[in-house]
Design a protein around this motif. Sequence first.
Motif, PDB file in Angstrom:
ATOM      1  N   UNK A 543      14.159  58.877  72.432  1.00  0.00           N
ATOM      2  CA  UNK A 543      14.259  59.839  73.515  1.00  0.00           C
ATOM      3  C   UNK A 543      14.019  61.240  72.968  1.00  0.00           C
ATOM      4  N   UNK A 544      13.380  62.051  73.793  1.00  0.00           N
ATOM      5  CA  UNK A 544      13.129  63.436  73.413  1.00  0.00           C
ATOM      6  C   UNK A 544      14.335  64.270  73.803  1.00  0.00           C
ATOM      7  N   UNK A 545      14.891  65.004  72.844  1.00  0.00           N
ATOM      8  CA  UNK A 545      16.087  65.808  73.103  1.00  0.00           C
ATOM      9  C   UNK A 545      15.846  67.277  72.812  1.00  0.00           C
ATOM     10  N   UNK A 546      14.611  67.617  72.443  1.00  0.00           N
ATOM     11  CA  UNK A 546      14.321  68.991  72.056  1.00  0.00           C
ATOM     12  C   UNK A 546      14.427  69.959  73.209  1.00  0.00           C
ATOM     13  N   UNK A 547      15.115  71.045  72.991  1.00  0.00           N
ATOM     14  CA  UNK A 547      15.266  72.130  73.951  1.00  0.00           C
ATOM     15  C   UNK A 547      15.947  73.290  73.215  1.00  0.00           C
ATOM     16  N   UNK A 548      16.189  74.372  73.933  1.00  0.00           N
ATOM     17  CA  UNK A 548      16.902  75.487  73.319  1.00  0.00           C
ATOM     18  C   UNK A 548      18.312  75.047  72.936  1.00  0.00           C
ATOM     19  N   UNK A 549      18.693  75.316  71.681  1.00  0.00           N
ATOM     20  CA  UNK A 549      20.013  74.903  71.208  1.00  0.00           C
ATOM     21  C   UNK A 549      20.091  73.420  70.926  1.00  0.00           C
ATOM     22  N   UNK A 550      18.984  72.820  70.419  1.00  0.00           N
ATOM     23  CA  UNK A 550      18.966  71.376  70.188  1.00  0.00           C
ATOM     24  C   UNK A 550      19.531  70.985  68.819  1.00  0.00           C
ATOM     25  N   UNK A 551      20.053  71.948  68.074  1.00  0.00           N
ATOM     26  CA  UNK A 551      20.637  71.689  66.748  1.00  0.00           C
ATOM     27  C   UNK A 551      19.630  71.065  65.790  1.00  0.00           C
ATOM     28  N   UNK A 552      18.369  71.465  65.912  1.00  0.00           N
ATOM     29  CA  UNK A 552      17.352  71.021  64.971  1.00  0.00           C
ATOM     30  C   UNK A 552      16.793  69.647  65.232  1.00  0.00           C
ATOM     31  N   UNK A 553      17.128  68.991  66.349  1.00  0.00           N
ATOM     32  CA  UNK A 553      16.631  67.646  66.656  1.00  0.00           C
ATOM     33  C   UNK A 553      15.728  67.718  67.868  1.00  0.00           C
ATOM     34  N   UNK A 554      14.504  67.180  67.744  1.00  0.00           N
ATOM     35  CA  UNK A 554      13.586  67.123  68.873  1.00  0.00           C
ATOM     36  C   UNK A 554      13.466  65.712  69.430  1.00  0.00           C
ATOM     37  N   UNK A 555      13.534  64.714  68.549  1.00  0.00           N
ATOM     38  CA  UNK A 555      13.450  63.304  68.968  1.00  0.00           C
ATOM     39  C   UNK A 555      14.503  62.525  68.203  1.00  0.00           C
ATOM     40  N   UNK A 556      15.184  61.624  68.902  1.00  0.00           N
ATOM     41  CA  UNK A 556      16.163  60.753  68.255  1.00  0.00           C
ATOM     42  C   UNK A 556      15.895  59.316  68.657  1.00  0.00           C
ATOM     43  N   UNK A 557      16.362  58.384  67.828  1.00  0.00           N
ATOM     44  CA  UNK A 557      16.170  56.964  68.119  1.00  0.00           C
ATOM     45  C   UNK A 557      16.533  56.110  66.922  1.00  0.00           C
ATOM     46  N   UNK A 558      15.984  54.905  66.915  1.00  0.00           N
ATOM     47  CA  UNK A 558      16.213  53.971  65.815  1.00  0.00           C
ATOM     48  C   UNK A 558      14.878  53.451  65.308  1.00  0.00           C
ATOM     49  N   UNK A 559      14.786  53.323  63.978  1.00  0.00           N
ATOM     50  CA  UNK A 559      13.614  52.723  63.365  1.00  0.00           C
ATOM     51  C   UNK A 559      13.577  51.226  63.671  1.00  0.00           C
ATOM     52  N   UNK A 560      12.430  50.572  63.466  1.00  0.00           N
ATOM     53  CA  UNK A 560      12.363  49.134  63.750  1.00  0.00           C
ATOM     54  C   UNK A 560      13.405  48.311  62.992  1.00  0.00           C
ATOM     55  N   UNK A 561      13.871  48.796  61.817  1.00  0.00           N
ATOM     56  CA  UNK A 561      14.885  48.049  61.070  1.00  0.00           C
ATOM     57  C   UNK A 561      16.308  48.365  61.533  1.00  0.00           C
ATOM     58  N   UNK A 562      16.453  49.208  62.558  1.00  0.00           N
ATOM     59  CA  UNK A 562      17.762  49.482  63.132  1.00  0.00           C
ATOM     60  C   UNK A 562      18.412  50.765  62.657  1.00  0.00           C
ATOM     61  N   UNK A 563      17.882  51.429  61.635  1.00  0.00           N
ATOM     62  CA  UNK A 563      18.483  52.665  61.147  1.00  0.00           C
ATOM     63  C   UNK A 563      18.261  53.792  62.154  1.00  0.00           C
ATOM     64  N   UNK A 564      19.279  54.646  62.275  1.00  0.00           N
ATOM     65  CA  UNK A 564      19.150  55.784  63.180  1.00  0.00           C
ATOM     66  C   UNK A 564      18.290  56.860  62.536  1.00  0.00           C
ATOM     67  N   UNK A 565      17.549  57.591  63.382  1.00  0.00           N
ATOM     68  CA  UNK A 565      16.656  58.625  62.856  1.00  0.00           C
ATOM     69  C   UNK A 565      16.761  59.871  63.722  1.00  0.00           C
ATOM     70  N   UNK A 566      16.477  61.007  63.101  1.00  0.00           N
ATOM     71  CA  UNK A 566      16.380  62.277  63.800  1.00  0.00           C
ATOM     72  C   UNK A 566      15.071  62.925  63.349  1.00  0.00           C
ATOM     73  N   UNK A 567      14.295  63.456  64.313  1.00  0.00           N
ATOM     74  CA  UNK A 567      12.961  63.986  64.019  1.00  0.00           C
ATOM     75  C   UNK A 567      12.895  65.436  64.472  1.00  0.00           C
ATOM     76  N   UNK A 568      12.378  66.282  63.587  1.00  0.00           N
ATOM     77  CA  UNK A 568      12.066  67.670  63.926  1.00  0.00           C
ATOM     78  C   UNK A 568      10.552  67.775  64.059  1.00  0.00           C
ATOM     79  N   UNK A 569      10.063  68.327  65.172  1.00  0.00           N
ATOM     80  CA  UNK A 569       8.636  68.442  65.448  1.00  0.00           C
ATOM     81  C   UNK A 569       8.241  69.918  65.451  1.00  0.00           C
ATOM     82  N   UNK A 570       7.197  70.262  64.713  1.00  0.00           N
ATOM     83  CA  UNK A 570       6.690  71.631  64.672  1.00  0.00           C
ATOM     84  C   UNK A 570       5.178  71.611  64.881  1.00  0.00           C
ATOM     85  N   UNK A 571       4.740  72.105  66.028  1.00  0.00           N
ATOM     86  CA  UNK A 571       3.303  72.203  66.293  1.00  0.00           C
ATOM     87  C   UNK A 571       2.859  73.620  65.936  1.00  0.00           C
ATOM     88  N   UNK A 572       2.365  73.774  64.677  1.00  0.00           N
ATOM     89  CA  UNK A 572       1.953  75.077  64.156  1.00  0.00           C
ATOM     90  C   UNK A 572       0.447  75.093  63.929  1.00  0.00           C
TER      91      UNK A 572
END
Length: 661
Positions: A543-572
């Motif tokens: 799920x996309x969670x990025x917004x103002x005040x997102x605490x550095x997380x834009x996308x969150x979810x789980x990898x195919x092996x079940x581990x949790x992940x947090x993604x920071x996206x920067x379109x520069x």
Amino acid sequence: MADTQADAAATGTGVPSRPRAVLPALCATQIAGWGIIYYAFPVLLPRLTADTGWSVNAATAAFSLALLVSAVAGIPIGRILDRRGPRGVMTAGSVTGTLAVLLIAAAPNLPVFTCGWILAGVAMAATFYPPAFAALTRWWGPDRVRALTIVTLAGGLASTLFAPLTAALAQHLSWRATYLVLAVILAAVTIPAHALALRAPWPPAPPAPPSADHTPVARTRPFLLLAAAFTLSGFAMYAVVMGLIPLLGERGADATTAAWALGLGGAGQTLGRTLYAGLSARTSVTTRTVTLITLGGATTAALALIPGPMPLLIVLAVLAGVVRGNLTLLQATAVTDRWGTTHYGRLSALLGAPGRLAAALAPWAGAALAAPLGGYPQLFAALAAVCVVAALLASGAGGKERAMADGRPYGHASSCPDCCSETGRNRVAARKRQRRSASRKRREARLKAGAWSGLAALALLLTFWSVIWPYAVGVLALGAVGGGGRWLWKTDRLARAGDRTWRHENAVGAGHRTLAEVDMMDGTQFEDFVADLCRRDGCTEVRRVGRTGDDGADVRGRLPDGRTMVIQCKRYDPKRKISNGAVRNLLGSQVHFKAEVAIFVTTTYFSAPAERCAVQNGVVAVHRDHLGLWNNGTALPSLTAVNGAGQGDRRHRALRKDTYE
């Protein structure tokens, strides 16, 4: 061929063709719109006339005028829908509907009250079934029948929900205050739903199929005959609905029993809509049009000729509701089944406008004709004759279609250079058409045999009704419960399968964009793009969670092996580099969200300190080169194996341009 083109245009490639929020939003807005603008009026009419002193006929005339305005306004609104899509039309219609209800509530006299209903008529044209059908037809493509069925099933709940709610409010408030409360509900439900859920790109209209002449579809003989058939059928059906309670009263039913019969007829209408998809898959468009209109006349004639007992009349009312439910979807798909989706909004409005005018006049005309004809049984007999005429007109409207051996819509050229240029290919196509024609004839023969068998069974049922009616009612109830359960189970399976297919298509489409297209995205679109790539590779709970005040997380979810992940996206811009501080911020976000894996995705490159920090702390650094690999099909877990393995100098990227772009 026309259908194929329409479906391709409706589904598209690389762009989500069926935005997931549209269907639930339209279900909610149809329930609220019909329930507040349409069904609240008959509930509040007695209190309204008692409080204002206006006559029932005058107040009802204002309501009927709204229906007439809706029929006329639907034509230009249909043209706008074809060109620009439903968002602006339906959002403006929601605002207009809210203002109309407020004006009706505050009307100091009958002329202002009438003006409020005229405004409500415009809102009906912009928010009721026709624009919703146009949206679903273009977005859903080949799956439109299922989507239309779901929306009409939801619309069938409008009276069930809002008639009791309106009555409950009227017990504690005046009719004006009740309308004010309903206006607030209408605004809260429909305005944001239409404004936010219908934002998806409007797919381009498919090209119109080539035709042997240049006559506009709306002026062709089949179109005019079909419009006449729907007009007569609609007049008869609406007159039957409004005349059912007086008819049962003449048969000896009390007010409560007659109301139950009408309510059960509405339930039958909902049941009938669940059967239409199967009917459309097994019959030709002309056959089911003639059959359904004829069945409508048959149920009307049965109500006219059979004096009782009352349980049998209630069963006939339910069967009449089943036919009405099918007729709603028949009219919703009439244009696409014959002429494709190119000008669906305009043609559908033109086809339905006379029928809506007839429906607006039907209650008044039915009541006016009942006395001269000698009562409601005689009126129903006359309406059955009207249905027979409508069925004959519908049969004539299918003449051109039956002449097309390959089953293509009327107006499609009999040959085309792409598919008919070779003699051998023509012979193969002709054999296929013959096989399809033979199969259709067998289906129609089975349908006719089933119809005659049903009539024979009905005759036996009427003859021995006094003996077997308890058993017949029990079997009918069990069959309804079993059929409803099976339909729910099958619908759930189809919905899940369709959703999986749609998500897979979107995931595949997400990997077919060039990095040049990615560079043109804004921040939100880039985050959605990264989330789609994650879903493509089997990640879950993305799920996309990025917004103002997102605490550095834009996308969150789980990898195919079940581990949790947090993604920071920067379109520069590719010339700008990611700093060491940005990576450290992601590490803080990883701790904050207690994620097991941190991933930094960017359209540019990392500075040397930033890359070292990422490698030392286990952050997966997806720079522009690795993003190109990921975009071209490399799985996300595979990128962890090359984490920190260089970012490619300018010469290397020039040699591997096809890989990275």
